[in-house]
Enzyme design. Structure first.
Site, PDB file in Angstrom:
ATOM      1  N   SER A 238      21.505  54.906  46.856  1.00 11.35           N
ATOM      2  CA  SER A 238      20.433  54.446  45.980  1.00 11.35           C
ATOM      3  C   SER A 238      19.851  53.155  46.531  1.00 11.35           C
ATOM      4  O   SER A 238      20.277  52.651  47.574  1.00 11.35           O
ATOM      5  CB  SER A 238      20.975  54.204  44.560  1.00 11.35           C
ATOM      6  OG  SER A 238      21.924  53.142  44.559  1.00 11.35           O
ATOM      7  N   LYS A 239      18.869  52.619  45.826  1.00 14.60           N
ATOM      8  CA  LYS A 239      18.187  51.415  46.282  1.00 14.60           C
ATOM      9  C   LYS A 239      19.155  50.261  46.536  1.00 14.60           C
ATOM     10  O   LYS A 239      18.950  49.454  47.440  1.00 14.60           O
ATOM     11  CB  LYS A 239      17.148  50.977  45.251  1.00 14.60           C
ATOM     12  CG  LYS A 239      15.932  51.887  45.158  1.00 14.60           C
ATOM     13  CD  LYS A 239      14.952  51.354  44.136  1.00 14.60           C
ATOM     14  CE  LYS A 239      13.746  52.271  44.002  1.00 14.60           C
ATOM     15  NZ  LYS A 239      12.798  51.777  42.977  1.00 14.60           N
ATOM     16  N   ARG A 240      20.203  50.186  45.742  1.00 12.17           N
ATOM     17  CA  ARG A 240      21.104  49.043  45.886  1.00 12.17           C
ATOM     18  C   ARG A 240      21.898  49.078  47.188  1.00 12.17           C
ATOM     19  O   ARG A 240      22.522  48.088  47.575  1.00 12.17           O
ATOM     20  CB  ARG A 240      22.058  48.957  44.690  1.00 12.17           C
ATOM     21  CG  ARG A 240      23.032  50.111  44.572  1.00 12.17           C
ATOM     22  CD  ARG A 240      23.785  50.037  43.245  1.00 12.17           C
ATOM     23  NE  ARG A 240      24.665  51.167  43.037  1.00 12.17           N
ATOM     24  CZ  ARG A 240      25.894  51.247  43.490  1.00 12.17           C
ATOM     25  NH1 ARG A 240      26.393  50.256  44.215  1.00 12.17           N
ATOM     26  NH2 ARG A 240      26.645  52.299  43.240  1.00 12.17           N
ATOM     27  N   HIS A 241      21.890  50.208  47.881  1.00 13.01           N
ATOM     28  CA  HIS A 241      22.571  50.288  49.169  1.00 13.01           C
ATOM     29  C   HIS A 241      21.682  49.821  50.315  1.00 13.01           C
ATOM     30  O   HIS A 241      22.084  49.850  51.475  1.00 13.01           O
ATOM     31  CB  HIS A 241      23.021  51.726  49.435  1.00 13.01           C
ATOM     32  CG  HIS A 241      24.090  52.200  48.505  1.00 13.01           C
ATOM     33  ND1 HIS A 241      23.847  53.084  47.474  1.00 13.01           N
ATOM     34  CD2 HIS A 241      25.411  51.893  48.426  1.00 13.01           C
ATOM     35  CE1 HIS A 241      24.968  53.307  46.823  1.00 13.01           C
ATOM     36  NE2 HIS A 241      25.930  52.599  47.374  1.00 13.01           N
ATOM     37  N   GLY A 242      20.453  49.420  50.005  1.00 11.10           N
ATOM     38  CA  GLY A 242      19.544  48.974  51.062  1.00 11.10           C
ATOM     39  C   GLY A 242      18.350  49.894  51.165  1.00 11.10           C
ATOM     40  O   GLY A 242      17.966  50.554  50.210  1.00 11.10           O
TER      41      GLY A 242
END
Length: 465
Positions: A238-242
């Site tokens: 997801s976005k939080r992984h980059g």
């Protein structure tokens, strides 16, 4: 039979990494078997679909080089066809009007969950629908109640789902607009899709879609459900992984081939081979070799791959992509050396095109200041005399070639009884503004005589202050 695959994203956001891998596998399978690859935009979610998202998908596909043979098709342009099929299902007795309100359905769901039952429609209107004045009915597909659906999945293996586990899904909303499971079925049928390659988050939809296709007398496609991509923490990517947007990888300086090479290895393998040309991907790819387990996204591995492509790829191709990054810095590549030569000079030390572009600015624009640490180390007592001697030697050179320039520097170092570093490093800082550059003779050759002499003179003035 012509093998036909499709990539069918919803335009509710950018083209993400998972979608790009699905598109790649579908594209590879079609190319491997001399078939067709279709792009279809599933934009029936009118509230969430945007033109900006459509543009982002098309841009991402173009940047990746995943050309499509047909499309893009837009589902919003096919509403007439969907209504025609819905009427066919109603006429056959395979669909019915449902007048149950949202409140009734929510109450039913709450009761089922309280009784630890699977939430599902109870079929109240299936045989005895009662019209309610002022209420627009939805239309439900009459799913078989007996037997089972067997999915001979090309990745997961055989999957069997009992029909009693499937409720009568809605195929048209109260306003008449068709729902996802109906539009997908009609499109795959009309477009002759033979292989549906998609993420395994669609497995729950597949038996429902197969039942609708069977009711329409259509040939069932073969299904291949790809495992999800996980972040390093084991959670779904997801976005939080980059960066998960395809175009973000372009912005971060990755080559499209490097990203495709990385994505193809997320769940597929051909022996121990890590690096594949596009021709090799097409030649080797088979769905039988796709692993059914989730894959973990490793940014470090992608960065390594990108460096390999920059190091060993066609410098003309790399330069084409570098030019975009040079332009983002407000630089016109015509104002300096050929970008192909820049690629050859800089690729060993640059892992991304962003690094390469930033490290090459001084070839095209004057720098505002010297790197403080490099200047203090290189511009020491006597360095202005060294630079003055270099200036005099360079000023009379008529054939500005790296080999000749290197010889001048080496001879000067010998004459002054200095090691090469004491001559070359002040020169490097003088012409580049920092202590890092390609080999000094390559740097001088790329920079050119006029800029070199002007910057040496500037450095002498700076040191004397």
């Amino acid at each position: 039979m012509t093998i036909t695959t499709r990539f069918a994203p919803s335009p509710t956001g950018y083209l993400h990494v998972g979608g790009a891998r699905t598109a790649l596998f579908s594209w590879l399978y079609a190319r491997k078997h001399g078939g067709k690859f279709i792009l279809r935009i599933e934009d029936t979610d009118l509230e969430r679909s945007t033109q900006a998202s459509v543009d982002a998908i098309l841009q991402g596909m173009d940047w990746l080089g995943l050309g499509y043979d047909e499309g893009p098709y837009y589902q919003t342009q096919r509403f007439g066809r969907y209504k025609e099929v819905i009427q066919q299902l109603l006429a056959q007795g395979d669909a019915y009007y449902c007048y149950c309100s949202k409140e009734e359905l929510e109450t039913l769901r709450t009761e089922q969950m309280a009784n630890k039952e699977k939430p599902r429609y109870n079929g109240k209107c299936r045989e005895h629908a009662v019209a309610i004045e002022g209420r627009e009915p939805v239309i439900r597909f009459k799913n078989p109640v007996d037997g089972a659906v067997t999915i001979p999945d090309l990745v997961k293996g055989e999957i069997v789902v009992a029909n009693k586990e499937l409720d009568d899904l809605i195929i048209a909303r109260g306003d008449g607009t068709p729902t996802y499971n109906l539009t997908v079925v009609v499109d795959d049928m009309d477009m002759g899709v033979t292989h549906v390659i998609r993420g395994d988050d669609h497995i729950n939809n597949t038996p429902r879609q197969m039942n609708i296709l069977a009711a329409l007398g259509a040939t069932l496609p073969k299904y291949a459900h790809l495992p999800m991509i996980l972040g390093a923490d084991g959670a779904r990517l997801s976005k939080r992984h980059g960066a998960v947007s395809v175009m973000q990888y372009r912005d971060d300086g990755y080559l499209p081939e490097a990203l495709l090479n990385y994505l193809v290895r997320l769940g597929w393998s051909h022996g121990d081979q890590e690096i594949f040309s596009m021709e090799e991907m097409i030649g080797f790819f088979e769905l039988d070799d796709v692993n059914g387990s989730p894959s973990t996204f490793n940014p470090d591995k992608l960065l390594w791959l990108n460096h390999q492509y920059m190091m060993h790829g066609d410098p003309v191709h790399v330069a084409k992509h570098l030019n975009w990054h040079i332009e983002q810095l407000g630089i016109d590549a015509a104002d300096g050396p050929n970008l192909v030569d820049i690629v050859k000079a800089q690729r060993e030390r640059s892992k991304t095109l962003v690094e390469m572009a930033n490290a090459s600015v001084y070839f095209y624009k004057e720098f505002d200041a010297y790197d403080d640490k490099a200047a203090k180390k290189a511009f020491t007592a006597g360095s202005e005399e060294v630079l003055a001697r270099i200036y005099d030697e360079f000023a009379v050179v008529t054939d500005w070639q790296g080999g000749q320039l290197h010889e001048i520097i080496a001879n000067l170092a010998e004459t002054l009884s200095l090691n090469m570093g004491k001559v070359a490093q002040p020169l490097r800082v003088a012409i580049c503004g920092s202590g890092v550059s390609p080999a000094i003779d390559v740097t001088l050759s790329l920079l050119g005589k006029e800029k070199t002499l002007a910057r040496i003179k500037r450095a002498i003035t700076y040191i004397k202050k």
